[in-house]
Motif scaffolding. Structure first.
Motif, PDB file in Angstrom:
ATOM      1  N   LYS A   6     -22.788   6.434   9.081  1.00 50.21           N
ATOM      2  CA  LYS A   6     -23.931   7.106   9.705  1.00 50.21           C
ATOM      3  C   LYS A   6     -23.444   8.027  10.820  1.00 50.21           C
ATOM      4  O   LYS A   6     -22.398   7.810  11.422  1.00 50.21           O
ATOM      5  CB  LYS A   6     -24.885   6.062  10.291  1.00 50.21           C
ATOM      6  N   ALA A   7     -24.236   9.043  11.098  1.00 50.72           N
ATOM      7  CA  ALA A   7     -23.881  10.006  12.150  1.00 50.72           C
ATOM      8  C   ALA A   7     -23.855   9.310  13.509  1.00 50.72           C
ATOM      9  O   ALA A   7     -24.706   8.469  13.813  1.00 50.72           O
ATOM     10  CB  ALA A   7     -24.879  11.148  12.162  1.00 50.72           C
ATOM     11  N   GLN A   8     -22.870   9.654  14.322  1.00 51.70           N
ATOM     12  CA  GLN A   8     -22.718   9.069  15.647  1.00 51.70           C
ATOM     13  C   GLN A   8     -22.766  10.160  16.702  1.00 51.70           C
ATOM     14  O   GLN A   8     -22.720  11.357  16.403  1.00 51.70           O
ATOM     15  CB  GLN A   8     -21.373   8.340  15.764  1.00 51.70           C
ATOM     16  N   SER A   9     -22.857   9.744  17.935  1.00 50.28           N
ATOM     17  CA  SER A   9     -22.806  10.685  19.045  1.00 50.28           C
ATOM     18  C   SER A   9     -21.458  11.401  19.022  1.00 50.28           C
ATOM     19  O   SER A   9     -20.425  10.752  18.821  1.00 50.28           O
ATOM     20  CB  SER A   9     -23.002   9.929  20.361  1.00 50.28           C
ATOM     21  N   PRO A  10     -21.416  12.704  19.225  1.00 54.43           N
ATOM     22  CA  PRO A  10     -20.148  13.450  19.099  1.00 54.43           C
ATOM     23  C   PRO A  10     -19.097  13.083  20.127  1.00 54.43           C
ATOM     24  O   PRO A  10     -17.918  13.382  19.938  1.00 54.43           O
ATOM     25  CB  PRO A  10     -20.583  14.916  19.266  1.00 54.43           C
ATOM     26  N   ASP A  11     -19.506  12.445  21.238  1.00 56.01           N
ATOM     27  CA  ASP A  11     -18.522  12.086  22.253  1.00 56.01           C
ATOM     28  C   ASP A  11     -17.920  10.701  22.025  1.00 56.01           C
ATOM     29  O   ASP A  11     -17.068  10.262  22.800  1.00 56.01           O
ATOM     30  CB  ASP A  11     -19.152  12.151  23.648  1.00 56.01           C
ATOM     31  N   GLN A  12     -18.359  10.004  20.978  1.00 53.34           N
ATOM     32  CA  GLN A  12     -17.788   8.699  20.664  1.00 53.34           C
ATOM     33  C   GLN A  12     -16.376   8.864  20.098  1.00 53.34           C
ATOM     34  O   GLN A  12     -16.103   9.830  19.377  1.00 53.34           O
ATOM     35  CB  GLN A  12     -18.650   7.963  19.633  1.00 53.34           C
ATOM     36  N   PRO A  68      10.409  -7.692  11.713  1.00 55.59           N
ATOM     37  CA  PRO A  68      11.056  -8.113  12.961  1.00 55.59           C
ATOM     38  C   PRO A  68      11.200  -7.008  13.995  1.00 55.59           C
ATOM     39  O   PRO A  68      11.299  -7.281  15.188  1.00 55.59           O
ATOM     40  CB  PRO A  68      12.437  -8.588  12.491  1.00 55.59           C
ATOM     41  N   ASP A  69      11.208  -5.741  13.558  1.00 55.52           N
ATOM     42  CA  ASP A  69      11.501  -4.637  14.468  1.00 55.52           C
ATOM     43  C   ASP A  69      10.265  -3.822  14.839  1.00 55.52           C
ATOM     44  O   ASP A  69      10.381  -2.675  15.270  1.00 55.52           O
ATOM     45  CB  ASP A  69      12.547  -3.719  13.833  1.00 55.52           C
ATOM     46  N   VAL A  70       9.070  -4.385  14.670  1.00 54.30           N
ATOM     47  CA  VAL A  70       7.828  -3.681  14.997  1.00 54.30           C
ATOM     48  C   VAL A  70       7.091  -4.448  16.092  1.00 54.30           C
ATOM     49  O   VAL A  70       6.510  -5.497  15.830  1.00 54.30           O
ATOM     50  CB  VAL A  70       6.923  -3.530  13.757  1.00 54.30           C
ATOM     51  N   PRO A  71       7.108  -3.947  17.326  1.00 54.14           N
ATOM     52  CA  PRO A  71       6.389  -4.634  18.398  1.00 54.14           C
ATOM     53  C   PRO A  71       4.875  -4.427  18.284  1.00 54.14           C
ATOM     54  O   PRO A  71       4.401  -3.349  17.915  1.00 54.14           O
ATOM     55  CB  PRO A  71       6.928  -3.975  19.677  1.00 54.14           C
ATOM     56  N   LEU A  72       4.116  -5.474  18.592  1.00 51.89           N
ATOM     57  CA  LEU A  72       2.649  -5.444  18.623  1.00 51.89           C
ATOM     58  C   LEU A  72       2.074  -5.123  17.239  1.00 51.89           C
ATOM     59  O   LEU A  72       2.806  -4.974  16.266  1.00 51.89           O
ATOM     60  CB  LEU A  72       2.153  -4.469  19.685  1.00 51.89           C
ATOM     61  N   PHE A  73       0.747  -5.050  17.157  1.00 47.36           N
ATOM     62  CA  PHE A  73       0.122  -4.855  15.848  1.00 47.36           C
ATOM     63  C   PHE A  73      -1.273  -4.265  16.011  1.00 47.36           C
ATOM     64  O   PHE A  73      -1.821  -4.182  17.126  1.00 47.36           O
ATOM     65  CB  PHE A  73       0.042  -6.195  15.095  1.00 47.36           C
ATOM     66  N   LEU A  74      -1.843  -3.855  14.899  1.00 48.74           N
ATOM     67  CA  LEU A  74      -3.209  -3.334  14.839  1.00 48.74           C
ATOM     68  C   LEU A  74      -4.127  -4.364  14.190  1.00 48.74           C
ATOM     69  O   LEU A  74      -3.685  -5.175  13.383  1.00 48.74           O
ATOM     70  CB  LEU A  74      -3.256  -2.043  14.024  1.00 48.74           C
ATOM     71  N   SER A  75      -5.393  -4.286  14.533  1.00 46.59           N
ATOM     72  CA  SER A  75      -6.407  -5.102  13.876  1.00 46.59           C
ATOM     73  C   SER A  75      -7.230  -4.204  12.971  1.00 46.59           C
ATOM     74  O   SER A  75      -7.827  -3.221  13.439  1.00 46.59           O
ATOM     75  CB  SER A  75      -7.300  -5.788  14.908  1.00 46.59           C
ATOM     76  N   LEU A  76      -7.264  -4.518  11.682  1.00 45.82           N
ATOM     77  CA  LEU A  76      -8.014  -3.704  10.722  1.00 45.82           C
ATOM     78  C   LEU A  76      -9.494  -3.659  11.079  1.00 45.82           C
ATOM     79  O   LEU A  76     -10.148  -2.623  10.975  1.00 45.82           O
ATOM     80  CB  LEU A  76      -7.813  -4.267   9.308  1.00 45.82           C
ATOM     81  N   HIS A  77     -10.042  -4.778  11.529  1.00 44.85           N
ATOM     82  CA  HIS A  77     -11.457  -4.812  11.897  1.00 44.85           C
ATOM     83  C   HIS A  77     -11.735  -3.960  13.126  1.00 44.85           C
ATOM     84  O   HIS A  77     -12.811  -3.367  13.250  1.00 44.85           O
ATOM     85  CB  HIS A  77     -11.896  -6.256  12.132  1.00 44.85           C
ATOM     86  N   ASN A  78     -10.770  -3.899  14.053  1.00 50.69           N
ATOM     87  CA  ASN A  78     -10.952  -3.050  15.225  1.00 50.69           C
ATOM     88  C   ASN A  78     -10.945  -1.576  14.854  1.00 50.69           C
ATOM     89  O   ASN A  78     -11.696  -0.772  15.417  1.00 50.69           O
ATOM     90  CB  ASN A  78      -9.846  -3.329  16.245  1.00 50.69           C
ATOM     91  N   LEU A  79     -10.063  -1.191  13.924  1.00 51.33           N
ATOM     92  CA  LEU A  79     -10.045   0.198  13.455  1.00 51.33           C
ATOM     93  C   LEU A  79     -11.395   0.578  12.881  1.00 51.33           C
ATOM     94  O   LEU A  79     -11.931   1.657  13.160  1.00 51.33           O
ATOM     95  CB  LEU A  79      -8.948   0.379  12.400  1.00 51.33           C
ATOM     96  N   CYS A  80     -11.950  -0.323  12.073  1.00 50.16           N
ATOM     97  CA  CYS A  80     -13.243  -0.049  11.447  1.00 50.16           C
ATOM     98  C   CYS A  80     -14.375  -0.080  12.462  1.00 50.16           C
ATOM     99  O   CYS A  80     -15.362   0.654  12.340  1.00 50.16           O
ATOM    100  CB  CYS A  80     -13.507  -1.068  10.341  1.00 50.16           C
ATOM    101  N   SER A  81     -14.247  -0.920  13.475  1.00 48.63           N
ATOM    102  CA  SER A  81     -15.259  -0.969  14.525  1.00 48.63           C
ATOM    103  C   SER A  81     -15.294   0.336  15.304  1.00 48.63           C
ATOM    104  O   SER A  81     -16.365   0.825  15.682  1.00 48.63           O
ATOM    105  CB  SER A  81     -14.958  -2.138  15.469  1.00 48.63           C
ATOM    106  N   THR A  82     -14.133   0.927  15.539  1.00 47.63           N
ATOM    107  CA  THR A  82     -14.075   2.213  16.241  1.00 47.63           C
ATOM    108  C   THR A  82     -14.764   3.303  15.436  1.00 47.63           C
ATOM    109  O   THR A  82     -15.484   4.145  15.982  1.00 47.63           O
ATOM    110  CB  THR A  82     -12.602   2.606  16.498  1.00 47.63           C
ATOM    111  N   LYS A  89     -17.003   2.738  13.052  1.00 49.12           N
ATOM    112  CA  LYS A  89     -18.307   2.247  12.601  1.00 49.12           C
ATOM    113  C   LYS A  89     -18.422   2.322  11.080  1.00 49.12           C
ATOM    114  O   LYS A  89     -19.462   2.730  10.526  1.00 49.12           O
ATOM    115  CB  LYS A  89     -19.441   3.080  13.238  1.00 49.12           C
ATOM    116  N   CYS A  90     -17.375   1.920  10.379  1.00 47.20           N
ATOM    117  CA  CYS A  90     -17.360   1.995   8.919  1.00 47.20           C
ATOM    118  C   CYS A  90     -17.155   0.609   8.323  1.00 47.20           C
ATOM    119  O   CYS A  90     -16.787  -0.338   9.027  1.00 47.20           O
ATOM    120  CB  CYS A  90     -16.246   2.931   8.441  1.00 47.20           C
ATOM    121  N   THR A  91     -17.405   0.482   7.034  1.00 49.32           N
ATOM    122  CA  THR A  91     -17.115  -0.770   6.335  1.00 49.32           C
ATOM    123  C   THR A  91     -15.605  -0.935   6.251  1.00 49.32           C
ATOM    124  O   THR A  91     -14.858   0.051   6.198  1.00 49.32           O
ATOM    125  CB  THR A  91     -17.710  -0.770   4.923  1.00 49.32           C
TER     126      THR A  91
END
Length: 575
Positions: A478-484, A409-423, A425-427
């Motif tokens: 996999k390796a990504q661009s360093p500025d990502q 009840p005391d935690v505003p908003l939330f995270l998406s697990l799939h979005n974290l992984c999308s950032t 680029k991991c399973t």
């Protein structure tokens, strides 16, 4: 209504109420809104019960206070009795005999005391009055009157005569309880201040133009029920429009639907504050294609000062999912323990994101205090389970309330697990594994009714990213661009070593019992229908479905005059 007139209508039954829908659909009926009406009835039943309990508690408190005050008032008289006997001495030294009090007089005095006490604590609880400010067909008002025990008058407002027709069609009970007026809702509410125990706003689109008059029409401690269906505006498609209507700027994050709830609550609070009033949310629901909030409205100039403590701005990183809340206000204690209200400390976020180095977007202000009262939610859910046969949409509202009952009840908003992984680029780890890691790190985590993949947690963002870094070490990417953003986050070593061992509390009680928490959409093209009276064209196929649009257009073509049809079909021949 004459029987031959019924041929022009379709009878629609929902719950205990029936309405007549005209063939030309002058007032639309959206059957997916049964979820909205069912959950409103459940909350209204809880309100009637809670209101009665609060009244009984108030009477009990007043009775005890009166008895204590009467007892305190009688003490000096008893102590002063010897002095009174001294004053009763005659000049010759003889004492005057005190007058004897008969038993009947004593009983009469006791009865008088009881009556006086009752008068002081008198407060006969009248049945709650309900106002549905935008009633359309009147179906909601009819269901309230017929299905919620203990209600008084239900006033239905609209500019259409369909409501009065449906009231008559539902018989004597509806006619005695439901009162219909053809009136402008804003004017009616402004001319009936603090008159209704419950005010229900369910407009087509934004409720913002009705809020100022609605918060004035509710009695102290009453309930305001409010729906907003302009989800595109509330979720960030037109930030400037949202600001003009609600006084808040939205952000387009995965949490946008919960942010929509919190923007609506902040807007209602803002309107209430203008009249030295404030709100206490009981239940806030994002369901189907709308948001629906249920709030109690109270009056207190001193309690209103807490409003800045319940509002926050949101800093959302443009590169990753990190977000931070900036409270508008804070409190401090003086030497004499009095409370001072001060501006909130800031900034809550650095100039650039400490996780990925990108800048922040700022949104809000939003309501950052709890959006549900868990005691109410538990009570409503128990009532729904015990009366499941009375709710046509039982499965849906039971699933939503079950999920809400497990939210932090005391935690505003939330995270998406799939979005974290999308950032990164991991399973993706399973929700159970991720939950376990958060719990093992010493933090709380829960789901959210807004999004099946959403996770609420009081863990800071650096802890969340450390857990994901540890996950990626065991599941390389996999390796990504360093500025990502993902590359910048993974370039840092985790401070926290995550423990992915299965935690006992990683599954909620509902999950452990395999109780349904998210149900599929009831049908295709189940979203909001068109505004009443609006012309249907081919552009509405995605909204209503091809069959509905084609059928309607063919029906219109068949009703065109022959001369008009000939002119449109064969323009050359007519020239």
């Amino acid at each position: 209504m004459a029987m031959e007139d019924l041929n022009d209508y379709t009878i629609i039954k929902e719950g205990e109420a029936e309405i007549l829908m005209y063939a030309k659909n002058e007032v639309f009926y959206n059957k997916t809104q049964v979820n909205n009406r069912d959950i409103s009835i459940a909350v209204l039943r809880a309100f009637v019960s809670k209101r009665k309990q609060e009244h009984e508690a108030m009477l009990s408190k007043r009775t005890s206070e009166v008895r204590v005050s009467e007892k305190d008032a009688s003490k000096p008289a008893a102590e002063g009795a010897p002095n009174e006997s001294d004053n009763n001495e005659k000049p010759d030294g003889e004492t005057k005999e005190p007058e004897e009090i008969s038993q009947d007089e004593h009983c009469g005095a006791s009865e008088e005391f009881v009556k006086t006490t009752e008068r002081k604590v008198q407060g006969i609880l009248r049945p709650p009055r309900v106002l549905e400010a935008l009633s359309a067909s009147g179906l909601r008002s009819l269901r309230y009157a017929r299905e919620v025990e203990g209600l008084g008058q239900v006033v239905a407002l609209d500019n259409d005569k369909a409501c009065r027709r449906n009231i008559k069609f539902n018989g004597s009970v509806a006619c005695s309880k439901v009162e219909s007026h053809l009136a402008d809702a804003r004017v009616y509410m402004l001319t009936h201040p603090r008159e209704f125990d419950v005010v229900d706003l369910d407009p087509y689109g934004s409720p913002s133009v009705f809020l100022d008059s609605a918060v004035q029409s509710v009695v102290d401690g009453g309930m305001l029920m409010c729906t907003a269906t302009d989800m595109a505006v509330l979720c960030g498609s037109s930030g400037e429009v949202c600001y003009s209507k609600y006084g808040s700027y939205p952000l387009r994050g995965k949490y946008c639907h919960e942010m929509a709830l919190r923007i609506l609550l902040a807007c209602i609070e803002s309107h209430a504050n203008r009249y030295k009033r404030y709100i206490v949310p009981v239940l806030s629901v994002q369901m189907d294609f709308y948001v629906r909030v249920f709030v109690r409205v109270y009056t207190s100039a001193s309690a209103m000062k807490n409003t800045p403590l319940k509002l926050s701005y949101v800093y959302q990183c443009t590169g990753c999912d990190s977000f931070h809340l900036q409270p508008l206000g804070r409190t401090a204690s003086n030497k004499n323990n009095s409370v001072r209200y001060l501006p909130g400390f800031g900034p809550a976020a650095p100039l650039v994101c400490s996780d990925c180095g990108k800048k922040f977007n700022m949104g809000g202000p939003i309501w950052s205090a709890p959006i549900h009262d868990q005691e109410w939610v538990t009570s409503i859910l128990a009532d729904v389970h015990s009366m499941k046969d009375l709710y046509p949409a039982y499965d849906r509202i039971s699933a939503v309330l079950t999920t809400i009952s497990e939210e932090l009840p005391d935690v505003p908003l939330f995270l998406s697990l799939h979005n974290l992984c999308s950032t990164l680029k991991c399973t993706s780890p399973s929700a159970v594994i991720f939950r376990s890691a958060v719990i093992n790190a010493g933090y709380r985590i829960s789901g959210t009714h807004v999004n099946p993949l959403g996770l609420k947690s009081d863990a800071p963002m650096d802890v969340t990213w450390d857990i994901m870094r540890c996950w990626v070490k065991n599941h390389p990417v996999k390796a990504q661009s360093p500025d990502q953003p993902g590359s910048v986050i993974l370039a840092k070593e985790p401070v926290l070593q995550a423990n992915f061992a299965r935690a006992v509390a990683s599954l909620s009680k509902a999950q452990a019992k395999k109780v349904a928490r998210f149900l599929p959409n009831p049908e295709r093209h189940w979203g909001p229908k068109l505004r009443a009276g609006r012309q249907i064209t081919s552009k509405h196929i995605s909204l209503l479905g091809a069959e509905v649009v084609t059928g309607h257009l063919n029906h219109e073509d068949s009703e065109e005059p022959d001369t008009k049809r000939q002119k449109t079909e064969d323009p050359i021949g007519s020239s």
